[in-house]
Design a protein around this motif. Structure first.
Motif, PDB file in Angstrom:
ATOM      1  N   HIS A  36      24.292  59.193  69.637  1.00 18.35           N
ATOM      2  CA  HIS A  36      22.986  59.537  68.750  1.00 18.35           C
ATOM      3  C   HIS A  36      21.922  60.276  69.783  1.00 18.35           C
ATOM      4  O   HIS A  36      21.641  61.451  69.150  1.00 18.35           O
ATOM      5  CB  HIS A  36      22.429  58.195  68.165  1.00 18.35           C
ATOM      6  N   VAL A  37      21.498  59.973  70.668  1.00 16.49           N
ATOM      7  CA  VAL A  37      20.500  60.485  71.363  1.00 16.49           C
ATOM      8  C   VAL A  37      21.342  61.785  72.293  1.00 16.49           C
ATOM      9  O   VAL A  37      20.478  62.771  72.210  1.00 16.49           O
ATOM     10  CB  VAL A  37      20.029  59.692  72.710  1.00 16.49           C
ATOM     11  N   SER A  67      17.652  46.796  77.900  1.00 17.24           N
ATOM     12  CA  SER A  67      18.548  47.683  78.195  1.00 17.24           C
ATOM     13  C   SER A  67      20.114  47.322  77.854  1.00 17.24           C
ATOM     14  O   SER A  67      20.943  48.324  77.706  1.00 17.24           O
ATOM     15  CB  SER A  67      18.392  47.880  79.850  1.00 17.24           C
ATOM     16  N   SER A  68      20.354  45.939  77.920  1.00 19.89           N
ATOM     17  CA  SER A  68      21.742  45.567  77.536  1.00 19.89           C
ATOM     18  C   SER A  68      22.188  45.906  76.296  1.00 19.89           C
ATOM     19  O   SER A  68      22.999  46.329  75.820  1.00 19.89           O
ATOM     20  CB  SER A  68      22.080  44.199  77.827  1.00 19.89           C
ATOM     21  N   ILE A  69      21.179  45.825  75.168  1.00 19.78           N
ATOM     22  CA  ILE A  69      21.568  45.919  73.790  1.00 19.78           C
ATOM     23  C   ILE A  69      21.515  47.682  73.401  1.00 19.78           C
ATOM     24  O   ILE A  69      21.702  48.061  72.099  1.00 19.78           O
ATOM     25  CB  ILE A  69      20.741  45.152  72.741  1.00 19.78           C
ATOM     26  N   LEU A  70      20.869  48.206  74.188  1.00 20.96           N
ATOM     27  CA  LEU A  70      20.517  49.586  73.831  1.00 20.96           C
ATOM     28  C   LEU A  70      21.546  50.754  74.513  1.00 20.96           C
ATOM     29  O   LEU A  70      21.579  52.079  74.074  1.00 20.96           O
ATOM     30  CB  LEU A  70      19.065  50.107  74.355  1.00 20.96           C
ATOM     31  N   THR A  71      22.561  50.190  75.410  1.00 23.32           N
ATOM     32  CA  THR A  71      23.470  51.102  75.878  1.00 23.32           C
ATOM     33  C   THR A  71      24.680  51.115  75.234  1.00 23.32           C
ATOM     34  O   THR A  71      25.754  51.612  75.613  1.00 23.32           O
ATOM     35  CB  THR A  71      23.701  50.683  77.294  1.00 23.32           C
ATOM     36  N   THR A 100      13.533  53.759  84.703  1.00 21.70           N
ATOM     37  CA  THR A 100      14.423  52.800  84.040  1.00 21.70           C
ATOM     38  C   THR A 100      14.031  51.950  82.748  1.00 21.70           C
ATOM     39  O   THR A 100      12.781  51.781  82.838  1.00 21.70           O
ATOM     40  CB  THR A 100      14.816  51.667  85.245  1.00 21.70           C
ATOM     41  N   PRO A 101      15.059  51.619  82.012  1.00 23.56           N
ATOM     42  CA  PRO A 101      14.484  50.865  80.791  1.00 23.56           C
ATOM     43  C   PRO A 101      14.164  49.381  80.971  1.00 23.56           C
ATOM     44  O   PRO A 101      14.332  49.104  82.046  1.00 23.56           O
ATOM     45  CB  PRO A 101      15.739  50.948  79.975  1.00 23.56           C
ATOM     46  N   TYR A 160      25.368  53.478  82.756  1.00 22.78           N
ATOM     47  CA  TYR A 160      25.345  53.928  81.470  1.00 22.78           C
ATOM     48  C   TYR A 160      25.028  55.328  81.548  1.00 22.78           C
ATOM     49  O   TYR A 160      24.447  55.949  82.448  1.00 22.78           O
ATOM     50  CB  TYR A 160      24.703  53.171  80.531  1.00 22.78           C
ATOM     51  N   PHE A 161      25.470  56.059  80.298  1.00 28.09           N
ATOM     52  CA  PHE A 161      24.987  57.473  80.301  1.00 28.09           C
ATOM     53  C   PHE A 161      23.225  57.720  80.121  1.00 28.09           C
ATOM     54  O   PHE A 161      22.879  57.039  79.037  1.00 28.09           O
ATOM     55  CB  PHE A 161      25.749  58.059  79.083  1.00 28.09           C
ATOM     56  N   PRO A 162      22.540  58.141  81.137  1.00 29.06           N
ATOM     57  CA  PRO A 162      21.275  58.054  81.078  1.00 29.06           C
ATOM     58  C   PRO A 162      20.331  58.680  80.137  1.00 29.06           C
ATOM     59  O   PRO A 162      19.631  59.872  80.592  1.00 29.06           O
ATOM     60  CB  PRO A 162      20.880  58.056  82.306  1.00 29.06           C
ATOM     61  N   VAL A 163      20.502  58.350  78.866  1.00 33.70           N
ATOM     62  CA  VAL A 163      19.541  59.051  77.947  1.00 33.70           C
ATOM     63  C   VAL A 163      18.787  57.947  77.077  1.00 33.70           C
ATOM     64  O   VAL A 163      18.754  58.000  75.844  1.00 33.70           O
ATOM     65  CB  VAL A 163      20.564  60.028  76.795  1.00 33.70           C
ATOM     66  N   ILE A 164      18.384  56.747  77.760  1.00 27.61           N
ATOM     67  CA  ILE A 164      17.811  55.731  76.962  1.00 27.61           C
ATOM     68  C   ILE A 164      16.380  55.646  76.856  1.00 27.61           C
ATOM     69  O   ILE A 164      15.808  55.922  75.819  1.00 27.61           O
ATOM     70  CB  ILE A 164      18.303  54.529  77.510  1.00 27.61           C
ATOM     71  N   THR A 165      15.591  55.960  78.070  1.00 29.20           N
ATOM     72  CA  THR A 165      14.128  55.981  78.109  1.00 29.20           C
ATOM     73  C   THR A 165      13.792  57.156  77.838  1.00 29.20           C
ATOM     74  O   THR A 165      14.701  58.369  78.006  1.00 29.20           O
ATOM     75  CB  THR A 165      13.769  55.576  79.721  1.00 29.20           C
ATOM     76  N   LEU A 166      12.358  57.526  77.674  1.00 29.52           N
ATOM     77  CA  LEU A 166      11.850  58.787  77.491  1.00 29.52           C
ATOM     78  C   LEU A 166      12.029  59.557  78.691  1.00 29.52           C
ATOM     79  O   LEU A 166      12.263  60.891  78.627  1.00 29.52           O
ATOM     80  CB  LEU A 166      10.373  58.519  77.115  1.00 29.52           C
TER      81      LEU A 166
END
Length: 272
Positions: free
Chosen positions: A132-133, A121-125, A115-116, A61-67
């Motif tokens: 948005h991010v 991780s599955s519902i946040l991607t 890593t998240p 996925y496009f890695p902009v999930i975790t801080l």
């Protein structure tokens, strides 16, 4: 992740060297050192891009999930913007100040997990969240540059008022140019932040079971947007002194950082 970790470590090392060379140029105005610092910055951006792409491939996925990922992406945006500004406008001091922020942000990411949490991780991607991010990070990049232009405006205004004719003064663009650049950056940042907030709310309505519109991070994000929007309105009306607007711009960015770095209590951003 270990097989590409060396890219991340090398990036921080070369980034530190570039910032130090830019600092030397800031003190002594050495063109050879400036070119060396810029060359290292190009390498840093290339390494950041390689690390970012490798993360996207490995994580799927496009890695902009975790801080960690958002801080890294924010630093990458700042480096890219500073390179573009150097190419088109040749404002060396802006590149230096921008990359102080970029380097600090990148170092901060060292202390965060890469890593998240697997459970979320599955519902946040979803594409909505990623967009948005991403829009938020680009708006933060524009606001960062706007803040630096305003800080340079305040510095030059103070030096002119005190009649301090130093070599630093000659390296700064005119007050009108600095104010105009800050205005244009905010003109870019506000619509991107607005779209980011709207997409975040839509995503939250679809995914989050609890009510979140009164969450502290949402409220503060809307407040940041309102402050920058009011800044643009006052700039358009031309009813506030430019120095006051510059001070306002710097304070607005500090509030943005407080919101971004999570110095607030949030019920649904804890997965960062």
């Amino acid at each position: 992740m270990a097989e590409v970790r060396w890219i991340y470590d090398l990036t921080i090392f070369l980034y530190a060297a570039s910032v130090l060379f830019y600092f030397n140029d800031f003190l002594q105005s050495n063109r050879k050192v400036n070119r060396l610092a810029f060359g290292l910055l190009v390498v840093v951006w290339a390494l950041q891009t390689a690390f970012f792409v490798s993360q996207a491939v490995m994580k799927g996925y496009f890695p902009v999930i975790t801080l960690f990922e958002t801080l890294f992406f924010y630093s990458w945006v700042l480096v890219g913007l500073s390179l573009a500004i150097h190419y088109f406008f040749r404002i060396d001091l802006l590149v230096f100040f921008t990359n102080i922020i970029g380097f600090v942000v990148l170092v901060m990411s060292m202390f965060l997990p890469e890593t998240p949490i697997e459970a979320v991780s599955s519902i946040l991607t979803s594409e909505l969240l990623l967009t948005h991010v991403t829009l938020a990070m680009f708006s933060y990049g524009a606001f960062s540059l706007s803040m630096i232009f305003s800080a340079m405006y305040l510095l030059q205004h103070k030096m002119l008022k005190e009649r301090r004719w130093s070599p630093l003064l000659r390296r700064l663009p005119s007050l009108d140019q600095l104010e105009g650049y800050a205005y244009r950056m905010n003109m870019l940042g506000v619509p991107m932040l607005l779209l980011s907030i709207v997409l975040g709310i839509i995503w939250g309505k679809m995914v989050l079971p609890e009510k979140f519109l009164f969450d502290s991070k949402v409220v503060l994000s809307v407040l940041v947007l309102a402050i920058y929007s009011l800044w643009l309105y006052q700039r358009y009306r031309d009813t506030v002194q430019m120095r006051r607007l510059a001070q306002w711009n710097v304070l607005a960015f500090l509030l943005l950082l407080i919101n971004f770095l999570g110095f607030t209590t949030s019920t649904f951003h804890d997965w960062w």
